[in-house]
Design a protein around this motif. Structure first.
Motif, mmCIF file in Angstrom:
data_model
loop_
_atom_site.group_PDB
_atom_site.id
_atom_site.type_symbol
_atom_site.label_atom_id
_atom_site.label_comp_id
_atom_site.label_asym_id
_atom_site.label_seq_id
_atom_site.Cartn_x
_atom_site.Cartn_y
_atom_site.Cartn_z
ATOM 1 N N ILE A 143 25.178 39.824 -24.451
ATOM 2 C CA ILE A 143 24.026 39.508 -23.612
ATOM 3 C C ILE A 143 23.231 38.378 -24.249
ATOM 4 O O ILE A 143 22.815 38.486 -25.419
ATOM 5 C CB ILE A 143 23.129 40.737 -23.411
ATOM 6 C CG1 ILE A 143 23.916 41.866 -22.739
ATOM 7 C CG2 ILE A 143 21.904 40.375 -22.567
ATOM 8 C CD1 ILE A 143 23.136 43.165 -22.614
ATOM 9 N N PHE A 144 23.015 37.302 -23.506
ATOM 10 C CA PHE A 144 22.153 36.214 -23.962
ATOM 11 C C PHE A 144 20.724 36.565 -23.575
ATOM 12 O O PHE A 144 20.412 36.788 -22.403
ATOM 13 C CB PHE A 144 22.550 34.892 -23.306
ATOM 14 C CG PHE A 144 21.630 33.746 -23.671
ATOM 15 C CD1 PHE A 144 21.728 33.123 -24.896
ATOM 16 C CD2 PHE A 144 20.646 33.321 -22.786
ATOM 17 C CE1 PHE A 144 20.877 32.082 -25.250
ATOM 18 C CE2 PHE A 144 19.793 32.290 -23.118
ATOM 19 C CZ PHE A 144 19.912 31.660 -24.356
ATOM 20 N N THR A 145 19.852 36.639 -24.576
ATOM 21 C CA THR A 145 18.467 37.068 -24.339
ATOM 22 C C THR A 145 17.483 35.946 -24.635
ATOM 23 O O THR A 145 16.538 36.105 -25.404
ATOM 24 C CB THR A 145 18.150 38.297 -25.207
ATOM 25 O OG1 THR A 145 18.475 37.989 -26.586
ATOM 26 C CG2 THR A 145 18.950 39.502 -24.766
ATOM 27 N N GLY A 146 17.729 34.802 -24.057
ATOM 28 C CA GLY A 146 16.772 33.701 -24.179
ATOM 29 C C GLY A 146 16.745 33.034 -25.523
ATOM 30 O O GLY A 146 15.757 32.387 -25.886
ATOM 31 N N GLY A 147 17.793 33.212 -26.317
ATOM 32 C CA GLY A 147 17.864 32.525 -27.608
ATOM 33 C C GLY A 147 17.158 33.222 -28.746
ATOM 34 O O GLY A 147 16.943 32.634 -29.808
ATOM 35 N N VAL A 148 16.764 34.501 -28.570
ATOM 36 C CA VAL A 148 16.115 35.248 -29.648
ATOM 37 C C VAL A 148 16.893 36.529 -29.903
ATOM 38 O O VAL A 148 17.603 37.021 -29.017
ATOM 39 C CB VAL A 148 14.648 35.598 -29.305
ATOM 40 C CG1 VAL A 148 13.838 34.342 -29.085
ATOM 41 C CG2 VAL A 148 14.572 36.502 -28.070
ATOM 42 N N ALA A 149 16.767 37.058 -31.116
ATOM 43 C CA ALA A 149 17.424 38.325 -31.451
ATOM 44 C C ALA A 149 16.597 39.465 -30.881
ATOM 45 O O ALA A 149 15.421 39.615 -31.213
ATOM 46 C CB ALA A 149 17.561 38.474 -32.965
ATOM 47 N N LYS A 176 13.731 31.700 -19.812
ATOM 48 C CA LYS A 176 15.129 31.288 -19.698
ATOM 49 C C LYS A 176 15.920 32.372 -18.963
ATOM 50 O O LYS A 176 15.511 33.534 -18.912
ATOM 51 C CB LYS A 176 15.733 31.062 -21.088
ATOM 52 C CG LYS A 176 14.993 30.006 -21.908
ATOM 53 C CD LYS A 176 15.531 29.947 -23.327
ATOM 54 C CE LYS A 176 14.739 28.963 -24.162
ATOM 55 N NZ LYS A 176 15.182 28.946 -25.578
ATOM 56 N N ASP A 177 17.059 31.973 -18.397
ATOM 57 C CA ASP A 177 17.935 32.940 -17.752
ATOM 58 C C ASP A 177 18.628 33.813 -18.790
ATOM 59 O O ASP A 177 19.142 33.310 -19.794
ATOM 60 C CB ASP A 177 18.999 32.227 -16.907
ATOM 61 C CG ASP A 177 18.450 31.770 -15.566
ATOM 62 O OD1 ASP A 177 17.338 32.202 -15.202
ATOM 63 O OD2 ASP A 177 19.129 30.986 -14.884
#
Length: 451
Positions: A29-35, A53-54
């Motif tokens: 899952i890509f969560t907007g570039g944050v962990a 972000k998506d």
């Protein structure tokens, strides 16, 4: 709505167990570039930037013609209509799980249009007995239990799991605590690799594995070192549990061994006087450092943190970071205050103690500062032929014993301890009582008459 998205929605409602393929990467899952594990530590602005972000599920699949892994179309599933982390993750995790099941069954996402959104082709016959199958890829381990109505469990390798723990701890632990934690983590990982666990998942590590490791530590060192290792291993598994990589931190159920810690002895009054006289003649700067331990009741590591600006000579107070609180305040007794040089013209950001003297820039770790003065004091110990059970910390024991003995002459024991607790910095009376017992500060009067 795309055919594969419709299929995944159906799969999520009816979980079955599939055969495994390794022609795909683990859906993530890509969560907007944050962990996402660090979400609560992000500022509101950072959280909003991530939510702007998506978010989506992404994965790669092996091309049948080229044999290479190719990134597939991102799966959003309408999650980005929601403006908070919880709802987005709730939706995307469902698609992530359903996609994992879909891929594990050997389906090709590029042929999803020909797959009807039913589960007739996604089921297997109920096996006669429970069977566990394990396969690995570079990114993850997948364990499938062939038992109807149970989902696939995606497990993460030991190496990646421990790396995640260390990354989290680097943002949490102090500079003094992190090196020991990192060392114990690396030793534990090395032991696991050397004992047949290399390449396995973190969930395959059992309580028995940890007990065997701690027994190995005990054989090579001591009960105290084994107990310290248990604390760090317990912290590792608690972080794994908090991040949902394991179900339970079983290390909490492993017993603590009884150990007799070595402590610094208290100096006799004669020896303490002789040491002070020797340092006054040969190393007065070290003597001032020792008086901060003896008169100010500071630990050597705390002295290393002191800046010139932490010393209030007018208000007769000093401010320092203790091991059990962010900032603490102590009075500076007159006996110590008169030993200090004029600090008013010094930069408040300078270190109070440096190798050359009071006030200056000493750019090194706190532990290095403590070790420097410990080694410097070693020359004094060698002169007096003192063993390893004497050290800088012995002066703290010595002067707390002096204070208690003096207070007890005119006060009840409780009154003396209550006054002493304000000076020593102990958080509770129980902690002070234990400390006084450990250093033998409280001794009975001569009982010869009763014999």
């Amino acid at each position: 709505m795309s055919p594969i998205l419709l299929l995944l929605q159906n799969v999520h409602e009816n979980v079955h167990v599939f055969k495994m393929k390794i022609n795909f990467s683990e859906p993530k899952i890509f969560t907007g570039g944050v962990a996402i594990s660090m979400w609560n530590k992000l500022s509101k602005e950072q959280q909003n930037d991530a939510l702007a972000k998506d978010w989506y599920v992404y994965f790669s699949f092996r091309n049948k013609l080229t044999g290479k892994m190719e990134r597939q179309t991102n799966i959003k599933g309408g999650a980005n209509r929601y403006k908070n982390k919880r709802q987005r993750l709730a939706i995307l995790k469902k698609y992530q799980q359903a996609l994992q099941l879909f891929l594990d069954n050997g389906n090709d996402p590029n042929e999803a249009e020909s797959v009807q959104p039913t589960l007739s082709n996604l089921t297997v016959k109920k096996p006669i007995a429970k069977k566990e199958t394990v396969e690995s890829t570079k990114e993850h381990l997948v364990v499938t239990e062939e038992k109807s109505n149970e989902p696939i469990i995606v497990l993460h390798p030991i190496k990646e799991s421990l790396a995640l723990v260390l990354k989290i701890k680097e943002n949490v632990l102090s500079k003094t605590s992190l090196p020991n934690f990192r060392s114990n983590l690396n030793k534990f990982e090395k032991w696991l690799n050397e004992n047949g666990m290399e390449g396995k998942s973190i969930q395959s590590v059992t309580k028995k594995n940890v007990i065997d490791y701690l027994n190995d530590v005990l054989d090579k060192t001591s009960a105290r070192t084994r107990n310290n290792a248990r604390i760090d291993i317990g912290s590792i598994f608690q972080t794994l549990e908090d991040n949902e990589l394991i179900k339970e931190n079983f290390v909490k159920k492993i017993n603590v061994l009884k150990s007799t810690p070595e402590r610094n002895k208290t100096y006799t009054e004669t020896l303490q006087t002789d040491i002070f006289k020797y340092m006054e003649e040969n190393d007065p700067h070290l003597l001032l450092y020792v008086k901060f331990v003896g008169y100010g009741f500071l630990r050597p590591i705390e002295i290393g943190r002191l800046k010139v600006g932490d010393i209030d000579t007018v208000g007769k107070k000093l401010y320092f970071k203790a091991k059990n609180s962010p900032v603490k305040t102590k009075i500076i007794p007159e006996i110590l205050l008169k030993e200090l040089p004029d600090l008013s013209k010094m930069d408040i950001n300078w270190d109070l103690f440096t190798p050359e003297g009071i006030g200056g820039v000493w750019d090194t770790e706190e532990t290095n500062k403590r070790d420097y003065f410990s080694k410097r004091f070693k020359k004094v110990k060698d002169h007096f032929k003192l063993g390893s059970n004497y050290g800088l910390y012995s002066f703290r024991h010595t002067f707390i014993t002096k204070l208690y003995t003096d207070f007890a002459k005119t006060m009840t024991p409780n009154e003396a301890k209550s006054k002493l607790m304000l000076i020593s910095g102990h958080a509770t009376m129980d902690a002070l009582n234990k400390y006084l017992r450990d250093i033998d500060a409280v001794l009975p009067e001569d009982y010869s008459g009763s014999l």
